[in-house]
Design an enzyme around this catalytic site. Structure first.
Site, PDB file in Angstrom:
ATOM      1  N   CYS A   1     -65.982  14.805 -35.754  1.00  0.00           N
ATOM      2  CA  CYS A   1     -66.998  15.180 -36.745  1.00  0.00           C
ATOM      3  C   CYS A   1     -67.136  16.682 -36.944  1.00  0.00           C
ATOM      4  O   CYS A   1     -67.839  17.129 -37.855  1.00  0.00           O
ATOM      5  CB  CYS A   1     -68.353  14.584 -36.375  1.00  0.00           C
ATOM      6  SG  CYS A   1     -69.147  15.325 -34.917  1.00  0.00           S
TER       7      CYS A   1
ATOM      8  N   ASN B   1     -58.422  53.709 -31.654  1.00  0.00           N
ATOM      9  CA  ASN B   1     -57.667  53.070 -30.587  1.00  0.00           C
ATOM     10  C   ASN B   1     -56.949  54.161 -29.802  1.00  0.00           C
ATOM     11  O   ASN B   1     -56.531  55.175 -30.378  1.00  0.00           O
ATOM     12  CB  ASN B   1     -56.654  52.073 -31.156  1.00  0.00           C
ATOM     13  CG  ASN B   1     -56.134  51.111 -30.107  1.00  0.00           C
ATOM     14  OD1 ASN B   1     -56.905  50.429 -29.434  1.00  0.00           O
ATOM     15  ND2 ASN B   1     -54.818  51.059 -29.936  1.00  0.00           N
TER      16      ASN B   1
ATOM     17  N   HIS C   1     -59.518  34.168 -32.925  1.00  0.00           N
ATOM     18  CA  HIS C   1     -58.763  33.541 -31.848  1.00  0.00           C
ATOM     19  C   HIS C   1     -59.616  32.640 -30.959  1.00  0.00           C
ATOM     20  O   HIS C   1     -59.184  32.227 -29.891  1.00  0.00           O
ATOM     21  CB  HIS C   1     -58.068  34.621 -31.008  1.00  0.00           C
ATOM     22  CG  HIS C   1     -57.051  35.389 -31.788  1.00  0.00           C
ATOM     23  ND1 HIS C   1     -56.587  36.636 -31.409  1.00  0.00           N
ATOM     24  CD2 HIS C   1     -56.397  35.094 -32.942  1.00  0.00           C
ATOM     25  CE1 HIS C   1     -55.703  37.070 -32.302  1.00  0.00           C
ATOM     26  NE2 HIS C   1     -55.583  36.154 -33.237  1.00  0.00           N
TER      27      HIS C   1
ATOM     28  N   GLY D   1     -60.537  49.314 -31.031  1.00  0.00           N
ATOM     29  CA  GLY D   1     -59.980  48.788 -29.796  1.00  0.00           C
ATOM     30  C   GLY D   1     -58.929  47.715 -29.968  1.00  0.00           C
ATOM     31  O   GLY D   1     -58.837  46.809 -29.140  1.00  0.00           O
TER      32      GLY D   1
END
Length: 376
Positions: free
Chosen positions: A134, A228, A123, A201
């Site tokens: 370029c 988590n 992200h 997480g």
């Protein structure tokens, strides 16, 4: 995504230290046995650094759904990489961690010491911008993000490429935008190779990023472990589910592996080069690079000893009116952006002839406030 986040966050729960310890033991054994171990990270690994997550009880989107604003959070530029960040660096340096895929934009993985060619920032990165023409990348010690005055999809940062003069764009991915093809493909390639993936997480709700760990968990012979506090939609394909804070798990895993977690050291790479101008004068060029040679902006000013002029902007160029003899020591005072309170630093460049350059590794310990300089 704030309009899709519930006003009441999903239940968070923590397993007892004893259970987490047993799961850490099992995970450590699997890491040792693994031929291609990868890690997938989300916002939850940065909360102990003071950076909020998104879907937790005090998450950014949760509070927005409640019509609230979060209080003061740590500036991502000043945040110190967590125990989890540094544990992953140690696993990389020992050759155990083959690749890291992250949804985080806070820049802490790269700053902590994860190598650019071992990392997919799906992200984007608040501190990374690139040239539209370029493709040249730049790492900044400031937030290299667009003002978004017209639309969130306007990624122009207002700066120009030093190579071709093209427009620079931030690297952030907003909802509704496609991910950059190269980091996504690399993440998918490593997921196909992986025999073990650890997701840390992350709520694993954002596509297509969440498909990466799911790919590993769904493949025969491969294992997915998820750490988590909240349940995730990918839990069903995980061989191990740990309800724990990332730091609590990783401290135990590293202890079982017998690998110490290193302290965070801010590393900067400085290049000093003497070059000739078009009118045959000599000038000193001072600039920063990242570990892979990517231009890195971390200096606020450069000053040559006995010279009243302070160079305050890139490119940092110091011109000489007369020739400099080979072997002459030139003492420079460097002023940094100072996100970690870095004091000014003096380095000495010994002139070795036209186009001779010296590279320095500058290592700053935020705990002691001291610099260490190594000529490379």
């Amino acid at each position: 995504m704030a309009n899709t986040a519930p006003k009441v966050a999903a239940l968070e729960r923590e397993e007892s230290p004893g259970i987490v310890d047993k799961k850490a033991e099992t995970l450590a054994v699997q890491i040792r046995k693994s031929k291609h171990f990868i890690v997938f990270t989300g916002a939850g690994i940065s909360t102990s650094a003071g950076i909020p997550d998104f879907r937790g009880p005090q998450g950014v989107w949760t509070l927005m759904a409640q019509g609230k604003q979060r209080g003061n959070a740590v500036n991502t530029l000043q945040a110190v990489p967590t125990l989890t960040h540094m544990a992953l660096v140690a696993l990389q340096d020992r050759g155990l961690l083959k690749y890291l895929i992250s949804q985080n934009c806070d820049g802490l993985h790269r700053r902590s010491g994860i190598l650019p060619d071992r990392l997919s920032e799906l992200h984007g990165n608040n501190n990374r911008e690139y040239c539209k023409e370029c493709g040249k990348e730049y790492i900044r010690d400031f937030r290299a993000v667009a003002s978004q005055e017209k639309t969130i999809h306007d990624h122009r940062t207002g700066r120009k490429c030093a190579l071709c003069g093209g427009v620079l764009l931030d690297s952030l991915i907003h909802f509704g935008e496609s991910l950059f093809e190269e980091p996504l493909q690399l993440a998918r390639d490593h997921a196909e190779k992986a025999d073990l993936c650890l997701a840390l997480g992350s709520s694993l709700t954002v596509t297509p990023a969440n498909e990466i760990p799911e790919t590993v968990g769904s493949r025969k012979g491969a294992k997915l472990a998820i750490c988590n506090l909240q349940d995730t939609p990918v839990d069903g394909v995980a061989y191990m589910r740990i309800h724990s804070k990332a730091d609590d798990l990783m401290v135990r895993v590293m202890d079982k592996l017998g690998i110490p977690i290193p302290p965070f050291i801010l590393r900067r790479r400085l290049v000093v080069r003497m070059e000739s101008t078009k009118d045959d004068r000599q000038q000193l060029r001072v600039y920063g690079i990242d570990v892979d040679g990517t231009p890195a902006t971390f200096l606020r000013s450069v000053k040559l000893e006995y010279n009243r002029r302070l160079v305050r902007s890139e490119p940092f160029l110091i011109q000489f009116r007369s020739d400099i003899e080979v072997g002459t020591p030139l003492k420079l005072e460097l002023e940094f952006m100072g996100n970690y309170g870095e004091p000014n630093l003096h380095v000495t460049y010994e002139y070795g002839g036209s186009n001779a350059e010296t590279q320095y590794l500058l290592e700053y310990d935020p705990e002691t406030g001291e610099w260490k300089v190594t000529i490379q």
